[in-house]
Design an enzyme around this catalytic site. Structure first.
Site, mmCIF file in Angstrom:
data_model
loop_
_atom_site.group_PDB
_atom_site.id
_atom_site.type_symbol
_atom_site.label_atom_id
_atom_site.label_comp_id
_atom_site.label_asym_id
_atom_site.label_seq_id
_atom_site.Cartn_x
_atom_site.Cartn_y
_atom_site.Cartn_z
ATOM 1 N N HIS A 41 -5.082 1.022 -6.036
ATOM 2 C CA HIS A 41 -6.189 1.921 -6.372
ATOM 3 C C HIS A 41 -7.504 1.396 -5.795
ATOM 4 O O HIS A 41 -7.629 0.207 -5.537
ATOM 5 C CB HIS A 41 -6.413 1.969 -7.892
ATOM 6 C CG HIS A 41 -5.219 2.282 -8.704
ATOM 7 N ND1 HIS A 41 -4.987 3.524 -9.226
ATOM 8 C CD2 HIS A 41 -4.186 1.507 -9.126
ATOM 9 C CE1 HIS A 41 -3.864 3.513 -9.936
ATOM 10 N NE2 HIS A 41 -3.358 2.297 -9.892
ATOM 11 N N TYR A 42 -8.487 2.301 -5.661
ATOM 12 C CA TYR A 42 -9.874 1.831 -5.535
ATOM 13 C C TYR A 42 -10.617 2.180 -6.818
ATOM 14 O O TYR A 42 -10.249 3.112 -7.534
ATOM 15 C CB TYR A 42 -10.596 2.332 -4.290
ATOM 16 C CG TYR A 42 -10.726 3.821 -4.042
ATOM 17 C CD1 TYR A 42 -11.103 4.718 -5.032
ATOM 18 C CD2 TYR A 42 -10.521 4.312 -2.754
ATOM 19 C CE1 TYR A 42 -11.257 6.069 -4.753
ATOM 20 C CE2 TYR A 42 -10.665 5.666 -2.466
ATOM 21 C CZ TYR A 42 -11.034 6.531 -3.468
ATOM 22 O OH TYR A 42 -11.183 7.858 -3.194
ATOM 23 N N THR A 43 -11.681 1.397 -7.097
ATOM 24 C CA THR A 43 -12.348 1.531 -8.397
ATOM 25 C C THR A 43 -13.376 2.658 -8.432
ATOM 26 O O THR A 43 -13.754 3.100 -9.515
ATOM 27 C CB THR A 43 -13.085 0.226 -8.752
ATOM 28 O OG1 THR A 43 -13.987 -0.087 -7.684
ATOM 29 C CG2 THR A 43 -12.108 -0.920 -8.945
ATOM 30 N N GLU A 104 -6.247 -2.760 -8.868
ATOM 31 C CA GLU A 104 -7.491 -2.045 -8.548
ATOM 32 C C GLU A 104 -8.305 -2.892 -7.576
ATOM 33 O O GLU A 104 -8.529 -4.087 -7.820
ATOM 34 C CB GLU A 104 -8.325 -1.813 -9.818
ATOM 35 C CG GLU A 104 -7.740 -0.806 -10.785
ATOM 36 C CD GLU A 104 -8.185 0.627 -10.502
ATOM 37 O OE1 GLU A 104 -8.937 0.851 -9.528
ATOM 38 O OE2 GLU A 104 -7.757 1.520 -11.262
ATOM 39 N N HIS A 151 -2.114 5.292 -5.214
ATOM 40 C CA HIS A 151 -2.207 6.219 -6.348
ATOM 41 C C HIS A 151 -2.073 7.660 -5.861
ATOM 42 O O HIS A 151 -1.474 8.508 -6.524
ATOM 43 C CB HIS A 151 -3.549 6.006 -7.060
ATOM 44 C CG HIS A 151 -3.600 6.561 -8.436
ATOM 45 N ND1 HIS A 151 -4.744 6.564 -9.193
ATOM 46 C CD2 HIS A 151 -2.645 7.140 -9.214
ATOM 47 C CE1 HIS A 151 -4.489 7.125 -10.376
ATOM 48 N NE2 HIS A 151 -3.223 7.483 -10.410
ATOM 49 N N ASP A 161 -7.177 7.873 -3.965
ATOM 50 C CA ASP A 161 -7.233 6.428 -3.735
ATOM 51 C C ASP A 161 -5.851 5.854 -3.395
ATOM 52 O O ASP A 161 -4.848 6.399 -3.836
ATOM 53 C CB ASP A 161 -7.830 5.702 -4.959
ATOM 54 C CG ASP A 161 -7.068 5.920 -6.258
ATOM 55 O OD1 ASP A 161 -6.608 7.041 -6.502
ATOM 56 O OD2 ASP A 161 -6.934 4.950 -7.026
#
Ligand code: ZN
Length: 260
Positions: A41-43, A104, A151, A161
């Site tokens: 994921h990215y935050t 993440e 994700h 993401d």
């Protein structure tokens, strides 16, 4: 008498703390890890914000990797469930929080500008740390190379993401994921330039690869979103979700060795 009382006290204490006696001398050969996937994921926010959300809110992840400086934080034990995937599916598995480790990466995600949506690059140090961590996780849980996913691959209708700037090819070079052979893609592309397959062909191949999508035989919005996810990973230069010969060739090569 005093001696007896202290023995009794100790026994009571042991009973409270340890439960019934359990013999650990034997171990079954038929067992494996409950962890079968790693989801990236990215935050969409900076490190302090991500740490706050992932440790104090309803969502969480096993690991958080900061960007500058790049450091790995473990927030949930690998053998416990974190809440990062939401409604999700891959092949015949659904609700992947049960069976995955979530990582993440601190990254702003994207920004919408008058010129269009702009995504942000990942610092090389952050990706190097991620690759080290993935190698350890793969070894600990025997994760197959087709089970390290973004994700947006397990929830393509609602997530984007880790986005088109995520360097999937670096993970392939590190031997962590599979990558289509460029020569084979070029060869098959020629045939698809002459005749592009129909929507049903793309849907069948995308499902064979692992995405969960309705096989309607139509160029519907759900199919376009899945194509966006596929292109972001394997052809990030253009991810408009439109079927083209190169996308068909990539998909054909990736699925040619898969079981039907
Ligand atoms: Zn996510």
């Amino acid at each position: 008498m005093k001696f007896l009382a202290s023995i009794l006290g100790l026994a009571l204490l042991a009973g409270c703390a340890g439960g019934p006696p359990i013999d650990h001398s034997y171990s079954a050969v038929s067992q494996d890890s409950r962890v079968r996937y790693v989801i990236l994921h990215y935050t969409e926010g900076d490190f302090p914000r991500a740490l706050q959300v992932l440790t104090r809110g309803a969502v969480s992840s096993h690991y958080l990797i900061s960007d500058r400086p790049a450091e790995i934080y473990q927030l949930v034990d690998e053998n416990r469930r974190a809440y990062h995937a939401g409604v999700s599916a891959w092949k015949t598995d659904a609700q992947l929080n049960f069976s995955s480790i979530g990582i993440e990466l601190v990254n702003p995600g994207y920004r919408d500008t008058p010129e269009g949506r702009v995504y942000f690059a990942y610092p090389p140090e952050q990706i190097a740390l991620l690759i080290d961590l993935l190698r350890q996780i793969v070894a600990r849980h025997q994760i197959a190379p087709d089970r390290i996913l973004g994700h947006n691959e397990i929830a393509p209708q609602r997530k984007s993401d880790p986005g088109p700037m995520f360097p999937w090819q670096r993970l392939a070079q590190a031997g962590l994921i599979l990558w289509p052979d460029a020569a084979e893609v070029a060869l098959r592309r020629q045939a698809f330039e002459r005749q592009l397959p129909d929507a049903a062909w793309f849907q069948r191949k995308l499902a064979l690869h692992g995405y969960v999508l309705p096989c309607s035989g139509l160029w519907d919005e759900a199919t376009r979103q899945v194509l966006v996810a596929f292109q972001m990973k394997y052809r990030p230069e253009r991810f408009d979700g439109l079927a083209d010969a190169e996308t068909a060739a990539l998909l054909d090569v990736l699925t040619s060795h898969a079981a039907p």
